[in-house]
Scaffold this motif. Structure first.
Motif, PDB file in Angstrom:
ATOM      1  N   ALA A  50       0.835  -1.206   0.000  1.00  0.00           N
ATOM      2  CA  ALA A  50       0.000   0.000   0.000  1.00  0.00           C
ATOM      3  C   ALA A  50       0.870   1.257   0.000  1.00  0.00           C
ATOM      4  CB  ALA A  50      -0.938   0.003   1.201  1.00  0.00           C
ATOM      5  N   HIS A  51       1.934   1.246   0.787  1.00  0.00           N
ATOM      6  CA  HIS A  51       2.844   2.402   0.812  1.00  0.00           C
ATOM      7  C   HIS A  51       3.464   2.633  -0.565  1.00  0.00           C
ATOM      8  CE1 HIS A  51       2.740   3.430   5.036  1.00  0.00           C
ATOM      9  NE2 HIS A  51       2.919   2.158   5.357  1.00  0.00           N
ATOM     10  N   ILE A  52       3.936   1.572  -1.177  1.00  0.00           N
ATOM     11  CA  ILE A  52       4.586   1.686  -2.490  1.00  0.00           C
ATOM     12  C   ILE A  52       3.587   2.160  -3.543  1.00  0.00           C
ATOM     13  CG2 ILE A  52       5.655   0.357  -4.355  1.00  0.00           C
ATOM     14  CD1 ILE A  52       6.922  -1.395  -2.075  1.00  0.00           C
ATOM     15  N   GLU A  74      -8.732  13.211  -2.268  1.00  0.00           N
ATOM     16  CA  GLU A  74      -9.538  11.992  -2.412  1.00  0.00           C
ATOM     17  C   GLU A  74      -8.657  10.751  -2.272  1.00  0.00           C
ATOM     18  OE1 GLU A  74     -11.484  12.373  -6.175  1.00  0.00           O
ATOM     19  OE2 GLU A  74     -12.654  14.092  -5.516  1.00  0.00           O
ATOM     20  N   HIS A  75      -7.469  10.810  -2.874  1.00  0.00           N
ATOM     21  CA  HIS A  75      -6.548   9.676  -2.766  1.00  0.00           C
ATOM     22  C   HIS A  75      -6.148   9.456  -1.306  1.00  0.00           C
ATOM     23  CE1 HIS A  75      -3.367   6.855  -3.460  1.00  0.00           C
ATOM     24  NE2 HIS A  75      -2.458   7.702  -3.012  1.00  0.00           N
ATOM     25  N   ALA A  76      -5.887  10.530  -0.581  1.00  0.00           N
ATOM     26  CA  ALA A  76      -5.526  10.409   0.836  1.00  0.00           C
ATOM     27  C   ALA A  76      -6.653   9.744   1.627  1.00  0.00           C
ATOM     28  CB  ALA A  76      -5.193  11.781   1.412  1.00  0.00           C
ATOM     29  N   ALA A  77      -7.886  10.081   1.315  1.00  0.00           N
ATOM     30  CA  ALA A  77      -9.030   9.451   1.991  1.00  0.00           C
ATOM     31  C   ALA A  77      -9.083   7.957   1.683  1.00  0.00           C
ATOM     32  CB  ALA A  77     -10.331  10.131   1.569  1.00  0.00           C
ATOM     33  N   MET A  79      -6.538   6.103   0.947  1.00  0.00           N
ATOM     34  CA  MET A  79      -5.408   5.482   1.632  1.00  0.00           C
ATOM     35  C   MET A  79      -5.697   5.279   3.124  1.00  0.00           C
ATOM     36  SD  MET A  79      -3.201   4.629  -0.601  1.00  0.00           S
ATOM     37  CE  MET A  79      -1.837   4.172   0.447  1.00  0.00           C
ATOM     38  N   ARG A  80      -6.401   6.216   3.747  1.00  0.00           N
ATOM     39  CA  ARG A  80      -6.755   6.042   5.165  1.00  0.00           C
ATOM     40  C   ARG A  80      -7.692   4.849   5.337  1.00  0.00           C
ATOM     41  NH1 ARG A  80      -6.799  11.594   4.768  1.00  0.00           N
ATOM     42  NH2 ARG A  80      -9.065  11.687   4.555  1.00  0.00           N
ATOM     43  N   THR A  81      -8.658   4.733   4.450  1.00  0.00           N
ATOM     44  CA  THR A  81      -9.582   3.598   4.509  1.00  0.00           C
ATOM     45  C   THR A  81      -8.836   2.297   4.244  1.00  0.00           C
ATOM     46  OG1 THR A  81     -11.403   4.999   3.774  1.00  0.00           O
ATOM     47  CG2 THR A  81     -11.700   2.623   3.525  1.00  0.00           C
ATOM     48  N   LEU A  82      -7.935   2.325   3.282  1.00  0.00           N
ATOM     49  CA  LEU A  82      -7.132   1.147   2.957  1.00  0.00           C
ATOM     50  C   LEU A  82      -6.290   0.728   4.158  1.00  0.00           C
ATOM     51  CD1 LEU A  82      -6.202  -0.874   0.801  1.00  0.00           C
ATOM     52  CD2 LEU A  82      -4.569   0.855   0.018  1.00  0.00           C
ATOM     53  N   ALA A  83      -5.665   1.691   4.825  1.00  0.00           N
ATOM     54  CA  ALA A  83      -4.855   1.384   6.010  1.00  0.00           C
ATOM     55  C   ALA A  83      -5.707   0.744   7.102  1.00  0.00           C
ATOM     56  CB  ALA A  83      -4.179   2.650   6.531  1.00  0.00           C
ATOM     57  N   ALA A  84      -6.892   1.279   7.309  1.00  0.00           N
ATOM     58  CA  ALA A  84      -7.783   0.721   8.326  1.00  0.00           C
ATOM     59  C   ALA A  84      -8.173  -0.720   7.991  1.00  0.00           C
ATOM     60  CB  ALA A  84      -9.034   1.594   8.465  1.00  0.00           C
ATOM     61  N   GLN A  85      -8.451  -0.984   6.725  1.00  0.00           N
ATOM     62  CA  GLN A  85      -8.827  -2.339   6.313  1.00  0.00           C
ATOM     63  C   GLN A  85      -7.659  -3.316   6.476  1.00  0.00           C
ATOM     64  OE1 GLN A  85     -11.885  -3.438   5.475  1.00  0.00           O
ATOM     65  NE2 GLN A  85     -12.711  -1.408   5.834  1.00  0.00           N
ATOM     66  N   GLU A 120      -8.429  -1.888  -4.433  1.00  0.00           N
ATOM     67  CA  GLU A 120      -7.796  -0.576  -4.287  1.00  0.00           C
ATOM     68  C   GLU A 120      -6.420  -0.572  -4.951  1.00  0.00           C
ATOM     69  OE1 GLU A 120      -8.531   2.439  -3.390  1.00  0.00           O
ATOM     70  OE2 GLU A 120     -10.450   2.193  -2.408  1.00  0.00           O
ATOM     71  N   PHE A 121      -5.674  -1.656  -4.797  1.00  0.00           N
ATOM     72  CA  PHE A 121      -4.368  -1.764  -5.460  1.00  0.00           C
ATOM     73  C   PHE A 121      -4.553  -1.708  -6.974  1.00  0.00           C
ATOM     74  CE2 PHE A 121      -2.157  -4.398  -1.873  1.00  0.00           C
ATOM     75  CZ  PHE A 121      -2.127  -3.281  -1.055  1.00  0.00           C
TER      76      PHE A 121
END
Length: 129
Positions: A50-52, A74-77, A79-85, A120-121
């Motif tokens: 996800a970071h890459i 929007e991308h940052a939002a 990424m936050r959801t992705l991190a939580a998942q 998401e990826f």
């Protein structure tokens, strides 16, 4: 990235629809095929991926002529959801499934989260905003 991007409507709805449809197909296809070991391995590597992918997507957005600050927001939002998942899968469902390996509802949820992360990826790889 642009080839896939042209196939999908852009904007928040385009990415949301892509992620929803792709995750749904993944769950239908992979439920019953994945083991706890598959899910655990995916969960362990998802954060780094996800970071890459997130950094690559930011560079893509910055290179686009029609890119705006709202696209980065929007991308940052996303990424936050992705991190939580990722955290939910890695720190919640994987340990829970180790305790209760026969829990079909938990397995469905874990595969669903895995499908969301993968979608998401794909969206980032495809340049879908």
């Amino acid at each position: 990235m642009s080839a896939k991007r042209d196939e999908v409507a852009q904007g928040p709805q385009g990415r949301i629809m892509h992620v929803h449809k792709s995750a749904e197909v993944f769950v239908r296809t992979m439920l019953g095929q994945l083991t706890l070991e598959h899910i655990e391995k995916f969960a362990k590597t998802a954060e780094e991926a996800a970071h890459i992918k997130g950094r690559q997507f930011v560079q893509f957005l910055k290179s686009e002529q029609d890119s705006t600050e709202s696209a980065l927001t929007e991308h940052a939002a996303h990424m936050r959801t992705l991190a939580a998942q990722i955290i939910l899968l890695r720190d919640g469902f994987v340990p829970a499934l180790k305790v209760d390996k026969d829990s079909h509802p938990m397995m469905i949820q874990a595969v669903s989260i895995m499908g969301f992360i993968r979608a998401e990826f794909e969206a980032m790889d495809g340049g879908i905003r």
